[in-house]
Design a protein around this motif. Structure first.
Motif, mmCIF file in Angstrom:
data_model
loop_
_atom_site.group_PDB
_atom_site.id
_atom_site.type_symbol
_atom_site.label_atom_id
_atom_site.label_comp_id
_atom_site.label_asym_id
_atom_site.label_seq_id
_atom_site.Cartn_x
_atom_site.Cartn_y
_atom_site.Cartn_z
ATOM 1 N N PHE A 65 58.722 27.421 8.850
ATOM 2 C CA PHE A 65 58.349 27.409 7.433
ATOM 3 C C PHE A 65 59.551 27.898 6.642
ATOM 4 N N THR A 66 60.027 27.060 5.722
ATOM 5 C CA THR A 66 61.151 27.419 4.866
ATOM 6 C C THR A 66 60.704 27.257 3.437
ATOM 7 N N ARG A 67 61.057 28.225 2.593
ATOM 8 C CA ARG A 67 60.698 28.141 1.183
ATOM 9 C C ARG A 67 61.967 28.085 0.340
ATOM 10 N N LEU A 68 62.012 27.105 -0.560
ATOM 11 C CA LEU A 68 63.088 27.000 -1.533
ATOM 12 C C LEU A 68 62.473 27.205 -2.909
ATOM 13 N N ARG A 69 63.246 27.763 -3.858
ATOM 14 C CA ARG A 69 62.681 28.199 -5.134
ATOM 15 C C ARG A 69 62.746 27.188 -6.275
ATOM 16 N N ASP A 70 63.502 26.116 -6.124
ATOM 17 C CA ASP A 70 63.529 25.099 -7.176
ATOM 18 C C ASP A 70 64.136 23.809 -6.645
ATOM 19 N N GLY A 71 64.126 22.793 -7.493
ATOM 20 C CA GLY A 71 64.608 21.487 -7.085
ATOM 21 C C GLY A 71 66.082 21.457 -6.728
ATOM 22 N N GLN A 72 66.889 22.265 -7.402
ATOM 23 C CA GLN A 72 68.315 22.289 -7.076
ATOM 24 C C GLN A 72 68.528 22.838 -5.670
ATOM 25 N N GLU A 73 67.763 23.878 -5.292
ATOM 26 C CA GLU A 73 67.875 24.401 -3.930
ATOM 27 C C GLU A 73 67.493 23.324 -2.908
ATOM 28 N N ALA A 74 66.500 22.494 -3.245
ATOM 29 C CA ALA A 74 66.093 21.420 -2.342
ATOM 30 C C ALA A 74 67.209 20.391 -2.195
ATOM 31 N N LEU A 75 67.820 20.006 -3.305
ATOM 32 C CA LEU A 75 68.932 19.042 -3.231
ATOM 33 C C LEU A 75 70.093 19.623 -2.435
ATOM 34 N N ALA A 94 71.175 20.768 5.688
ATOM 35 C CA ALA A 94 70.398 20.892 6.920
ATOM 36 C C ALA A 94 69.894 19.526 7.370
ATOM 37 N N GLN A 95 70.631 18.465 7.110
ATOM 38 C CA GLN A 95 70.145 17.127 7.434
ATOM 39 C C GLN A 95 69.821 16.955 8.908
ATOM 40 N N GLY A 96 70.550 17.593 9.763
ATOM 41 C CA GLY A 96 70.267 17.487 11.190
ATOM 42 C C GLY A 96 68.961 18.154 11.575
ATOM 43 N N GLU A 97 68.432 18.997 10.699
ATOM 44 C CA GLU A 97 67.201 19.722 10.984
ATOM 45 C C GLU A 97 65.983 19.032 10.392
ATOM 46 N N SER A 98 66.136 17.825 9.887
ATOM 47 C CA SER A 98 65.050 17.181 9.170
ATOM 48 C C SER A 98 63.990 16.550 10.075
ATOM 49 N N GLN A 99 64.172 16.624 11.400
ATOM 50 C CA GLN A 99 63.175 16.020 12.272
ATOM 51 C C GLN A 99 61.869 16.778 12.185
ATOM 52 N N GLN A 100 60.771 16.036 12.214
ATOM 53 C CA GLN A 100 59.428 16.594 12.161
ATOM 54 C C GLN A 100 59.244 17.519 10.953
ATOM 55 N N LEU A 101 59.793 17.122 9.826
ATOM 56 C CA LEU A 101 59.745 17.915 8.606
ATOM 57 C C LEU A 101 58.790 17.274 7.609
ATOM 58 N N VAL A 102 57.987 18.113 6.964
ATOM 59 C CA VAL A 102 57.157 17.685 5.839
ATOM 60 C C VAL A 102 57.563 18.545 4.657
ATOM 61 N N VAL A 103 57.780 17.919 3.505
ATOM 62 C CA VAL A 103 58.164 18.632 2.298
ATOM 63 C C VAL A 103 56.946 18.770 1.399
ATOM 64 N N LEU A 104 56.623 20.001 1.032
ATOM 65 C CA LEU A 104 55.612 20.288 0.019
ATOM 66 C C LEU A 104 56.378 20.578 -1.252
ATOM 67 N N LEU A 105 56.213 19.748 -2.263
ATOM 68 C CA LEU A 105 57.093 19.756 -3.421
ATOM 69 C C LEU A 105 56.307 19.945 -4.717
ATOM 70 N N ASP A 106 56.618 21.014 -5.441
ATOM 71 C CA ASP A 106 56.016 21.239 -6.755
ATOM 72 C C ASP A 106 56.668 20.286 -7.751
ATOM 73 N N VAL A 107 55.922 19.861 -8.760
ATOM 74 C CA VAL A 107 56.467 18.949 -9.763
ATOM 75 C C VAL A 107 57.266 19.702 -10.818
ATOM 76 N N ASN A 108 56.669 20.727 -11.410
ATOM 77 C CA ASN A 108 57.289 21.426 -12.541
ATOM 78 C C ASN A 108 58.073 22.639 -12.071
ATOM 79 N N MET A 109 59.397 22.483 -12.019
ATOM 80 C CA MET A 109 60.278 23.576 -11.586
ATOM 81 C C MET A 109 61.506 23.622 -12.485
ATOM 82 N N PRO A 110 62.144 24.789 -12.532
ATOM 83 C CA PRO A 110 63.377 24.897 -13.325
ATOM 84 C C PRO A 110 64.539 24.155 -12.643
ATOM 85 N N ARG A 111 65.589 23.958 -13.402
ATOM 86 C CA ARG A 111 66.829 23.299 -12.983
ATOM 87 C C ARG A 111 66.629 21.827 -12.664
ATOM 88 N N VAL A 112 65.970 21.494 -11.576
ATOM 89 C CA VAL A 112 65.695 20.105 -11.219
ATOM 90 C C VAL A 112 64.212 20.021 -10.867
#
Length: 156
Positions: free
Chosen positions: A35-45, A54-72
């Protein structure tokens, strides 16, 4: 649960309270995966496309993504993920308080796999996350590096 099929969760959520409730209740529902938590869209990008991505770590990954966040905002993160070959096959679940039908339609058109409205009431929110946890225990994901042939309509 077969550990080979375990799902790693990447939660992109700016609200600390929501993030804590999501993580705690996914674990209560039986998800003991990464479980990894990022605080906004820019951190996700940055996570997916930055210098130390962390592209090599993307296997078996599901992203839970909030719509309204600062920055991006989450819709921009979703758009970018679905247009990049390295992240296009990663399932994205929009998890937000916005229940505007136009927003929902836009997220699906942009490529989200599931759109879940976070209920405002605490108990309803907990129940929604608990159900999400059960869903994530049984979901089957594509193998890393194998991007499914997606037709013009972006079918999933």
């Amino acid at each position: 649960m077969n550990t080979e099929q375990s799902v790693n969760i990447l939660l992109v959520e700016d609200d600390d309270g929501h993030a804590l409730l999501v993580e705690k209740n996914l674990r209560r529902a039986g998800l003991v995966n990464g479980f990894t938590r990022l605080r906004d869209g820019q951190e996700a990008l940055d996570y997916f496309y930055g210098d130390e991505s962390a592209q090599g770590e993307s296997q078996q990954l599901v992203v839970l993504l909030d719509v309204n966040m600062p920055r991006v905002n989450g819709v921009e993160v979703l758009r970018r993920m679905k247009q990049e070959a390295s992240t296009a096959a990663i399932p994205v679940i929009m998890l937000t308080t916005t229940d505007d039908p136009r927003e929902i339609a836009h997220c699906y058109e942009t490529g989200c796999n599931v759109y879940i409205t976070k209920p405002v009431e605490y108990d309803d929110f907990i129940e929604a996350v608990r159900r999400l946890g059960f869903f994530l225990q049984v979901v089957k994901l594509p193998l890393a590096g194998r991007v499914a042939d997606r037709g013009e309509n972006g079918s999933r």
